[in-house]
Motif scaffolding. Structure first.
Motif, PDB file in Angstrom:
ATOM      1  N   PHE A  29       0.687  -1.401  -0.192  1.00 59.39           N
ATOM      2  CA  PHE A  29       0.371   0.005   0.327  1.00 59.39           C
ATOM      3  C   PHE A  29       0.646   1.507  -0.128  1.00 59.39           C
ATOM      4  O   PHE A  29       1.410   1.315   1.036  1.00 59.39           O
ATOM      5  CB  PHE A  29      -1.026  -0.043   1.044  1.00 59.39           C
ATOM      6  N   ALA A  30       1.197   2.179  -1.479  1.00 62.62           N
ATOM      7  CA  ALA A  30       1.585   3.182  -1.569  1.00 62.62           C
ATOM      8  C   ALA A  30       1.349   3.916  -1.538  1.00 62.62           C
ATOM      9  O   ALA A  30       1.799   5.573  -2.105  1.00 62.62           O
ATOM     10  CB  ALA A  30       3.339   2.469  -1.774  1.00 62.62           C
ATOM     11  N   ASP A  31       0.174   3.673  -2.688  1.00 66.14           N
ATOM     12  CA  ASP A  31      -0.608   5.444  -2.952  1.00 66.14           C
ATOM     13  C   ASP A  31      -1.756   4.589  -3.276  1.00 66.14           C
ATOM     14  O   ASP A  31      -2.146   3.453  -2.590  1.00 66.14           O
ATOM     15  CB  ASP A  31      -0.390   5.310  -4.440  1.00 66.14           C
ATOM     16  N   GLN A  32      -2.967   5.279  -3.661  1.00 64.60           N
ATOM     17  CA  GLN A  32      -4.285   5.549  -3.713  1.00 64.60           C
ATOM     18  C   GLN A  32      -5.018   4.926  -5.076  1.00 64.60           C
ATOM     19  O   GLN A  32      -6.278   5.286  -5.112  1.00 64.60           O
ATOM     20  CB  GLN A  32      -5.338   6.785  -3.430  1.00 64.60           C
ATOM     21  N   VAL A  33      -3.985   4.500  -6.189  1.00 65.59           N
ATOM     22  CA  VAL A  33      -4.253   4.135  -7.664  1.00 65.59           C
ATOM     23  C   VAL A  33      -5.731   3.235  -6.965  1.00 65.59           C
ATOM     24  O   VAL A  33      -6.670   3.515  -8.103  1.00 65.59           O
ATOM     25  CB  VAL A  33      -3.344   4.365  -8.276  1.00 65.59           C
TER      26      VAL A  33
ATOM     27  N   ILE B 109      -8.108  -2.786   4.636  1.00 65.15           N
ATOM     28  CA  ILE B 109      -6.783  -2.557   4.706  1.00 65.15           C
ATOM     29  C   ILE B 109      -6.318  -2.136   6.205  1.00 65.15           C
ATOM     30  O   ILE B 109      -6.762  -1.483   7.090  1.00 65.15           O
ATOM     31  CB  ILE B 109      -6.586  -0.645   4.592  1.00 65.15           C
ATOM     32  N   GLU B 110      -4.872  -3.136   6.966  1.00 63.47           N
ATOM     33  CA  GLU B 110      -4.908  -3.261   7.976  1.00 63.47           C
ATOM     34  C   GLU B 110      -3.824  -3.518   8.411  1.00 63.47           C
ATOM     35  O   GLU B 110      -2.667  -3.582   7.338  1.00 63.47           O
ATOM     36  CB  GLU B 110      -5.702  -4.816   8.388  1.00 63.47           C
ATOM     37  N   ILE B 111      -3.233  -2.782   9.381  1.00 57.41           N
ATOM     38  CA  ILE B 111      -2.247  -2.690  10.218  1.00 57.41           C
ATOM     39  C   ILE B 111      -1.507  -3.556  10.824  1.00 57.41           C
ATOM     40  O   ILE B 111      -1.993  -3.406  12.142  1.00 57.41           O
ATOM     41  CB  ILE B 111      -1.800  -1.239  10.523  1.00 57.41           C
ATOM     42  N   GLN B 112      -0.883  -4.937  10.480  1.00 61.23           N
ATOM     43  CA  GLN B 112      -0.763  -5.693  11.647  1.00 61.23           C
ATOM     44  C   GLN B 112       0.536  -5.745  12.014  1.00 61.23           C
ATOM     45  O   GLN B 112       0.708  -6.755  12.459  1.00 61.23           O
ATOM     46  CB  GLN B 112      -0.618  -6.930  10.468  1.00 61.23           C
ATOM     47  N   GLY B 113       1.456  -4.746  11.618  1.00 59.07           N
ATOM     48  CA  GLY B 113       2.787  -4.993  12.384  1.00 59.07           C
ATOM     49  C   GLY B 113       3.687  -3.619  11.943  1.00 59.07           C
ATOM     50  O   GLY B 113       3.004  -3.496  10.986  1.00 59.07           O
ATOM     51  N   PRO B 114       4.731  -3.731  12.162  1.00 61.31           N
ATOM     52  CA  PRO B 114       5.705  -2.195  12.098  1.00 61.31           C
ATOM     53  C   PRO B 114       5.998  -3.144  10.499  1.00 61.31           C
ATOM     54  O   PRO B 114       6.752  -1.658  10.154  1.00 61.31           O
ATOM     55  CB  PRO B 114       7.049  -2.809  13.275  1.00 61.31           C
TER      56      PRO B 114
ATOM     57  N   GLY C  10       5.750  -3.821   6.524  1.00 64.87           N
ATOM     58  CA  GLY C  10       4.653  -2.917   4.982  1.00 64.87           C
ATOM     59  C   GLY C  10       3.133  -3.371   5.154  1.00 64.87           C
ATOM     60  O   GLY C  10       3.129  -4.570   5.411  1.00 64.87           O
ATOM     61  N   VAL C  11       2.573  -2.392   4.973  1.00 71.40           N
ATOM     62  CA  VAL C  11       1.245  -2.902   5.276  1.00 71.40           C
ATOM     63  C   VAL C  11       0.713  -2.461   3.627  1.00 71.40           C
ATOM     64  O   VAL C  11       0.772  -2.488   2.369  1.00 71.40           O
ATOM     65  CB  VAL C  11       0.367  -1.251   5.018  1.00 71.40           C
ATOM     66  N   GLN C  12      -0.260  -4.264   3.579  1.00 75.29           N
ATOM     67  CA  GLN C  12      -0.224  -4.187   2.059  1.00 75.29           C
ATOM     68  C   GLN C  12      -1.799  -4.710   1.978  1.00 75.29           C
ATOM     69  O   GLN C  12      -2.680  -4.905   3.057  1.00 75.29           O
ATOM     70  CB  GLN C  12       0.091  -6.191   1.847  1.00 75.29           C
ATOM     71  N   ALA C  13      -2.433  -4.300   0.780  1.00 67.03           N
ATOM     72  CA  ALA C  13      -3.865  -4.418   0.703  1.00 67.03           C
ATOM     73  C   ALA C  13      -3.919  -5.538  -0.409  1.00 67.03           C
ATOM     74  O   ALA C  13      -3.315  -6.285  -1.818  1.00 67.03           O
ATOM     75  CB  ALA C  13      -4.468  -3.218  -0.278  1.00 67.03           C
ATOM     76  N   SER C  14      -5.207  -6.579  -0.082  1.00 66.45           N
ATOM     77  CA  SER C  14      -5.594  -7.597  -1.649  1.00 66.45           C
ATOM     78  C   SER C  14      -6.601  -6.810  -2.353  1.00 66.45           C
ATOM     79  O   SER C  14      -7.606  -6.884  -1.063  1.00 66.45           O
ATOM     80  CB  SER C  14      -5.603  -8.841  -0.664  1.00 66.45           C
TER      81      SER C  14
END
Length: 312
Positions: A232-236, A275-280, A282-286
């Motif tokens: 997750f780095a941008d909103q495209v 969008i989940e923040i599961q730890g330190p 990088g955040v990923q989205a599926s």
């Protein structure tokens, strides 16, 4: 005594002129990594009473012949499976040749496939094979393979081959390193992995027959689905998902010698993911995407294969 070993196994395949009738020639030696293609016939336990506690003999049920074949995604042999999935391509050029496969065809070819274990010997011919699903995954590393899910009419076992001497392919594999993903013509970054699955959603024609086989497998409404795991780095992609608008996705492989494979989904819709923040880390989205018919392109997807094969 010789024992069956996977390393000695062979596979040959040819298109059928008439469904369920294996051709006498024209077989190709197919590269494959594994296969579960086979026929099974379960037993039905007796339900009858009045004969004591011990059951009566079971009876045979209908024959089911199907399975998967895991194949390399390469510049030549993979076109055989693309024709099985989409039907005849439109071929142009004089070498290299450009083969264009499109979704939406109501008529799909049937295949005869022979799997061989010469040391036993056991030669299993599966006739009336129609491709139900074709799927693969794009990632950063590893061996690039696709899984072809087939529905067959039946199986015939022999002690010698019925495929003769098959013709081989010039194996030129694509690798994950050769892959790229574009959205509306622009390279899409931050993709960790991508799954692609095309399904013909075959309908088995299960009529009453003395041999227990099916009469055919007809394609119904096709489906093109997949999944993209994104850093997750941008909103495209999130903006597209929230707006509910489609975008074109292109999954491509290119070799430096000119061979290329491009799979284009013309109208892809994205769901709104959590969008989940599961730890330190990088955040990923599926994104579990779905493709649909595109009026401008005239079909849901187009596959273009460039190689030195004149016809499939």
């Amino acid at each position: 005594m010789a024992r069956a070993q996977g390393a000695r196994s062979l596979m040959a395949a040819a298109y059928e002129t008439s469904y369920g009738t294996s051709p006498v020639g024209g077989y190709m030696q197919m590269p494959f990594a594994s296969t579960s293609l086979g026929a099974e016939q379960p037993l039905l336990g007796s339900e009858l009473l009045g004969y004591g506690r011990d059951p009566l003999a079971p009876i045979k049920d209908a024959v089911t012949a199907d399975g998967d074949v895991v194949v390399p995604i390469d510049a030549e042999a993979f076109g055989f499976w693309l024709k099985a999935a989409f039907g005849d391509p439109v071929t142009t050029g004089t070498g290299p040749y450009t083969h264009v496969f499109t979704s939406g065809n109501w008529t799909l070819p049937s295949i005869s496939i022979e799997t061989a274990m010469p040391e036993v010997p056991r030669y299993a011919m599966y006739s009336g094979c129609v491709l139900d699903q074709l799927s693969w995954q794009m990632q950063r590393s590893g061996l690039l393979t696709a899984t072809a899910k087939l529905i067959a009419q039946g199986e015939a076992i022999a002690t010698s081959t019925a495929a003769g001497t098959p013709t081989g392919w010039a194996l030129q594999r694509f690798g994950h390193f050769n892959g790229s993903i574009k959205r509306n013509g622009t390279a899409l970054g931050n993709i960790v992995s991508a799954d692609i699955q095309y399904a013909n959603n075959l309908d088995r024609i299960e009529t009453i027959r003395s041999d227990g086989r099916i009469d055919g497998a007809d394609p119904s409404i096709a489906a093109l689905t997949g999944k993209m795991d994104v850093r997750f780095a941008d909103q495209v992609l999130m903006t597209q998902a929230m707006n509910g608008t489609p975008a074109e996705l292109e999954f491509a492989y290119n070799l430096g010698t000119g061979e290329a494979l491009t799979f284009t989904a013309h109208a892809v819709y994205l769901p709104r993911p959590r969008i989940e923040i599961q730890g330190p880390q990088g955040v990923q989205a599926s994104f579990d995407w779905q493709a649909a018919y595109d009026a401008t392109a005239g079909q849901m997807c187009t596959v273009t294969l460039v190689n030195d094969i004149a016809t499939y």
